[in-house]
Design an enzyme around this catalytic site. Structure first.
Site, PDB file in Angstrom:
ATOM      1  NE  ARG A  31      -4.083  -2.174   1.411  1.00 18.89           N
ATOM      2  CZ  ARG A  31      -4.788  -2.669   0.727  1.00 18.89           C
ATOM      3  NH1 ARG A  31      -4.704  -1.901  -0.303  1.00 18.89           N
ATOM      4  NH2 ARG A  31      -5.208  -3.177   0.410  1.00 18.89           N
ATOM      5  CG  ASN A  89       4.072   9.410 -12.155  1.00 16.94           C
ATOM      6  OD1 ASN A  89       3.919   9.007 -13.057  1.00 16.94           O
ATOM      7  ND2 ASN A  89       4.590   8.920 -10.998  1.00 16.94           N
ATOM      8  CG  HIS A 102       7.591   2.696  -8.331  1.00 20.63           C
ATOM      9  ND1 HIS A 102       8.862   3.922  -8.235  1.00 20.63           N
ATOM     10  CD2 HIS A 102       6.731   4.044  -7.848  1.00 20.63           C
ATOM     11  CE1 HIS A 102       8.367   5.070  -8.291  1.00 20.63           C
ATOM     12  NE2 HIS A 102       7.044   5.265  -8.050  1.00 20.63           N
TER      13      HIS A 102
END
Length: 117
Positions: A31, A89, A102
């Site tokens: 998370r 990104n 990621h």
């Protein structure tokens, strides 16, 4: 391969705690500490690659595994039906602030347009 200064490498090593939602031999999902939606999970390869292009060039099979885990996370989080967004990104101009590739799994509400006009 790891980077001693990388926060995500430290999460993989267990040196920094995270709330894991899925793990395979080569991928981990946890998370986001600062969620932008009700579901906001980061999916990363355990090995350190700086960005999407580096991961894709070095290990296309691992890139595919990361995408498969992202889809599994979306299903487990219950956002696969109503819709979800997957993005990475890349580079400073792309908004990347942690230089360990990621992918963000984001959903749980209408997300609107990806980029403002």
């Amino acid at each position: 391969m790891t980077d001693a200064d990388c926060i995500f490498c430290k999460i993989v090593a267990g040196d920094i705690p995270s709330t894991q939602v899925r793990e395979t031999e080569r991928v981990i999902a946890f998370r986001d500490l600062y969620p932008k939606a009700p579901t906001h999970v980061l999916v990363i390869p355990k090995d350190h690659y700086a960005n999407v292009a580096e991961l894709a060039a070095a290990d296309p099979a691992l890139a595919g595994e990361v995408l498969a885990v992202a889809a599994e996370v979306a299903a487990a989080e219950g956002v696969d039906g109503p819709g979800w967004r997957l993005f990475a990104n890349t580079g400073a101009d792309g908004g990347q602030d942690v230089f360990h590739v990621h992918f963000h799994v984001v959903g749980g509400k209408p997300l609107g347009p990806m980029v403002a006009a």
